[in-house]
Each structure stands twice: as C-alpha cells, then as structure tokens.
Design a protein around this motif. Structure first.
Motif, PDB file in Angstrom:
ATOM      1  N   ILE A  33       0.844  -1.197   0.000  1.00 18.01           N
ATOM      2  CA  ILE A  33       0.000   0.000   0.000  1.00 18.01           C
ATOM      3  C   ILE A  33       0.880   1.248   0.000  1.00 18.01           C
ATOM      4  N   GLU A  34       0.250   2.382  -0.216  1.00 17.28           N
ATOM      5  CA  GLU A  34       0.927   3.657  -0.007  1.00 17.28           C
ATOM      6  C   GLU A  34       1.019   3.913   1.498  1.00 17.28           C
ATOM      7  N   ARG A  35       2.124   4.468   1.915  1.00 15.73           N
ATOM      8  CA  ARG A  35       2.323   4.723   3.345  1.00 15.73           C
ATOM      9  C   ARG A  35       1.208   5.594   3.918  1.00 15.73           C
ATOM     10  N   PRO A  36       0.488   5.108   4.940  1.00 17.80           N
ATOM     11  CA  PRO A  36      -0.550   5.933   5.568  1.00 17.80           C
ATOM     12  C   PRO A  36       0.077   7.006   6.458  1.00 17.80           C
ATOM     13  N   ARG A  37      -0.558   8.148   6.545  1.00 20.94           N
ATOM     14  CA  ARG A  37      -0.020   9.251   7.330  1.00 20.94           C
ATOM     15  C   ARG A  37      -1.060   9.898   8.251  1.00 20.94           C
ATOM     16  N   ALA A  38      -2.309   9.539   8.101  1.00 23.30           N
ATOM     17  CA  ALA A  38      -3.384  10.215   8.847  1.00 23.30           C
ATOM     18  C   ALA A  38      -3.605   9.526  10.192  1.00 23.30           C
ATOM     19  N   PHE A  39      -2.840   9.937  11.197  1.00 26.72           N
ATOM     20  CA  PHE A  39      -2.992   9.401  12.547  1.00 26.72           C
ATOM     21  C   PHE A  39      -3.162  10.571  13.505  1.00 26.72           C
ATOM     22  N   ASP A  40      -4.083  10.412  14.474  1.00 26.86           N
ATOM     23  CA  ASP A  40      -4.273  11.505  15.424  1.00 26.86           C
ATOM     24  C   ASP A  40      -3.218  11.449  16.528  1.00 26.86           C
ATOM     25  N   SER A  41      -3.009  12.565  17.183  1.00 21.51           N
ATOM     26  CA  SER A  41      -1.932  12.686  18.178  1.00 21.51           C
ATOM     27  C   SER A  41      -2.132  11.743  19.358  1.00 21.51           C
ATOM     28  N   SER A  98       0.483  -2.717   5.140  1.00 21.48           N
ATOM     29  CA  SER A  98      -0.827  -2.349   5.681  1.00 21.48           C
ATOM     30  C   SER A  98      -0.896  -2.795   7.142  1.00 21.48           C
ATOM     31  N   LEU A  99      -1.920  -2.307   7.845  1.00 19.01           N
ATOM     32  CA  LEU A  99      -2.111  -2.758   9.226  1.00 19.01           C
ATOM     33  C   LEU A  99      -2.322  -4.268   9.305  1.00 19.01           C
ATOM     34  N   PRO A 100      -3.122  -4.897   8.407  1.00 23.53           N
ATOM     35  CA  PRO A 100      -3.241  -6.365   8.471  1.00 23.53           C
ATOM     36  C   PRO A 100      -1.901  -7.083   8.279  1.00 23.53           C
TER      37      PRO A 100
END
Length: 421
Positions: A33-41, A98-100
């Motif tokens: 996958i493309e690297r995910p970046r949307a994580f909350d603090s 990915s997370l899985p």
C-alpha cells in the motif's frame, strides 16, 4: 497383484504429505500500500508507549545507527541474525505494509511478502497483545522518519538457514492467545501481567530454552541466558535471601541505582532505560505482578570448602579493590552520596550463585547513555588480567557471601574472554 494397490496407496499418502508440507510452509504475500499518514496525536502517544514497552528500539537500532533502522546483530545458538529496518521507508522498511500485514507479523511471525520471520522476533509474546495496542504501535512506526537501510544478510547455520522450516517450529510452539483480565486480581496486577507476558516479552530472556530455541514448557521466567549474561529467575523474588521489595524493584526497572541490588547492566540496561520513559505506573504494575509469582522450588545452597588459593586471593583482592574500586564503592567514597553508588557486597551480581554477571559487569562496565542521567562505570577488560579479576571477585564474594564462595571463577572468566573474541 497386491503390490500395485500398495504402491498406489503409498503414492497417494506421499502426495498428501507433500501438499500438506507445501501448505504449511507457504504464506501468501499481502498487497503493498501507499504509506498511511493520517494518525491523530492521541493514537501516536499511545503507540509510542507501546513501542517503548515492547523494547522495539533495543533490537532495531544498532549502536551508532539511526532509530529503528535495524542492523543490530543478534547472536543465537543457530547463527547470527540482523534486526530489520522498521522505519516507514517503502523500499527497505515498513512503508508499504498495511495494518493487516503488520498484525500478521506481530501475531504469526509472517512478513508482508509471505516469508517466515525467525522467532528471535518475539511474535510468540506479541500475539498476546490487544488489537488496539498493535494498531497504535503501527501508527507510531508509520509516523516516524523513513530511513533507507537495506537488511543485512543473516548468517544462520544449516538447517535453520532454510526459513520455511520455521513453520514446523510454529506448529509446536505458537499457541499463545491474547491475554484477558483475571477477575480476582487488581487492575495494576493485570497491567503488569500484560506488560511482562505480552509486549515486554520478559520470558524471552528470563526462561531456559530447549534444543530448538523455544522456551522450556513449565519453566517460564525461571532464569535464562542472553548475550553471555545470566538473566536471573524472576520467580519468588520477595522470598530470597537477598529479597526484593516493591520500591526496590520499581527503581531497578527504571534504571536507577538500588541499595541492596545495584543497577541494571548488560542487556537489561537499555530495557530499564526504555521503562524509565514510560509512566511510573507501568513499572509499579510490573513489580506488583512479578512479586506475586511463587518460587519454582526451594534452592539448597551448599558451602564449598575454602581453598588455599582462595585464601591467598583475599589480600591481593583487597588491594585491587582499594586501588580500582574504592574511589566509587568504598564506605567513604563521595560517589556513594553524590551518585548513589552501591556497596558492592549488597549488589545482586555479587549475591548470585554464579560469578558470570559480576565478571561481565567489571569487564564491560556500565556505559553512559547520551542525553540520559544514570550511573556510569568504566570497563576493566583491558586493565585487569584474569588473575587479578579472580582475586578481586573472590575477595568481594567473601564480603557478600562468606558462607558460599564462587568455585567457577577461572572457567567462567576463560569462557567470557573466548566469547568476547
């Protein structure tokens, strides 16, 4: 005429066995996958705590290397492994995971591309973690800087250099399930159990291993060996001759100097510094859990006869202590007050049945950790020879345990020197 049916039956059984082996030793790749970046603090803060509790940086950051970029050699009885890059670099790290895929690696020991991970990566313990903690750890690792750091070639001995054989190891030993709270215990005890048996994977070092590198059944936390050091038993700690209190264990777990036990050294040193970065409640929870564990069995200590050589060592050992050690550890040493240096006769290393950890500490010292406070001790490997170390150890052991001398000093020293080479 009966031979043909027998041959057919044998061929069918062989085919079934071959198919079963292929199925057992093969896992599919998970789509990149493309690297995910949307994580909350808030999730990143939780993830940082999980990663510290799991000691990830201890193995995945080599001395002088970049954070989590791998390359640390891990010496095992089956050869040398090199830890891998777990930064979010897309080519050499986790950037396409990915997370899985990450969760499969944590619970089953399978990489994203389907190859088996060696159980030096403690997925046997990480599989006990909650899905939430695994997701938080994934978020934290994905949020860090990407470092291009290709994996180094492992040097495993035959047959363990054939990775698919790990699948058979997993069939035998990969059975743990996620932990659930114990109704009659406190929340702190449950938290401590979770940290010890899950992310902290304490049994990975503090348990004896069988011939194929798995923890011996029924002997969890009964003591093991790692990197040439003895990892002591964690059972029955408050009921030993040199007993542990709750406050002592909490301080020790956080890398502090503890009167009566000293400070963490060797492989435990970076672990304790990781725990020091966590909320103190986590160390308190670990201490509550460990101090509740019963001793496996009563230990009967024998009193060996005092030899002439040992008696002669006392004078030279006293002189060596006065010249090399008393400046920090003598009764009148200013460092006893300023930096909390312990009286050596009260340390766990000198109280232990074996001289190995004391000798390793003297030989290797306790190095400084940049940017962190804590005790520092210089190494004496180059300045003291084996005869001097034997005399010093014999003298100090007599101060600590006059009823039980060490009889393995020469052989242990020789073994440690050979291991260092």
């Amino acid at each position: 005429m009966r031979s043909r049916p027998l041959w057919i039956s044998a061929a069918v059984l062989a085919s079934i066995g071959a198919i079963g082996a292929v199925v057992l030793m093969w896992r599919p790749a998970i789509v990149p996958i493309e690297r995910p970046r949307a994580f909350d603090s808030a999730q990143l803060q939780r993830g940082a705590r999980v990663v510290e509790a799991g000691d990830c940086a201890v193995c995945h950051t080599r001395p002088g290397g970049q954070y989590m970029a791998g390359g640390l050699p891990l010496v095992t009885p089956f050869g040398t492994l090199y830890s891998t890059n777990i930064t979010p670099d897309p080519q050499t790290g986790l950037g396409q995971w990915s997370l899985p895929a990450f969760e499969r690696a944590m619970r089953e020991g399978i990489s994203r591309d389907g190859h088996f991970l060696y159980p030096a990566f403690p997925y046997v313990h990480y599989r006990r973690m909650t899905a939430g903690d695994i997701a938080d750890a994934y978020a934290y690792l994905m949020s860090g800087p990407a470092v291009n750091s290709p994996a180094r070639q492992n040097r495993m001995n035959f047959p363990m250099n054939i990775r698919p054989l790990v699948s058979f190891w997993n069939v035998l030993f990969l059975h743990a399930k996620p932990l659930t709270p114990v109704a009659q215990q406190s929340d702190a005890w449950d938290r401590g159990r979770y940290l010890v048996e899950g992310p902290g994977h304490c049994a990975g070092c503090h348990s004896p291993l069988n011939l194929i590198g798995a923890e011996k059944s029924g002997e969890s936390l009964a003591g093991g060996a790692v990197d040439g050091w003895e990892a002591p038993s964690l059972l029955g700690m408050p009921r030993r001759a040199n007993a542990w209190s709750n406050d002592q264990l909490v301080s020790y777990l956080r890398g502090e100097v503890v009167d009566g036990h000293g400070t963490a050294a060797g492989p435990m040193r970076p672990v304790s510094l990781s725990l020091a970065r966590l909320p103190v409640g986590d160390a308190q929870a670990i201490a509550e859990y460990l101090l509740s564990l019963p001793a496996k069995a009563a230990i009967t200590e024998t009193q060996p006869a005092v030899t002439t050589a040992e008696t002669s060592d006392q004078a030279s050992g006293a002189l060596l202590f006065a010249s090399a050690c008393a400046g920090c550890h003598g009764p009148a040493a200013p460092m006893r007050e300023i930096d909390g240096r312990p009286s050596l006769d009260r340390t766990s290393a000198l109280q232990a049945p074996s001289a190995r950890n004391f000798l390793k500490t003297v030989l290797e010292g306790v190095p400084a950790t940049p940017g962190m406070p804590g005790p520092v001790m210089p190494p004496f490997a180059a300045s003291l020879d084996n005869d001097q170390l034997t005399a010093l150890a014999s003298y100090l052991r007599r101060q600590a345990r006059p009823d039980q001398s060490w009889t393995d000093l020469s052989s242990t020293l020789e073994a440690i020197r050979q291991e260092t080479k």
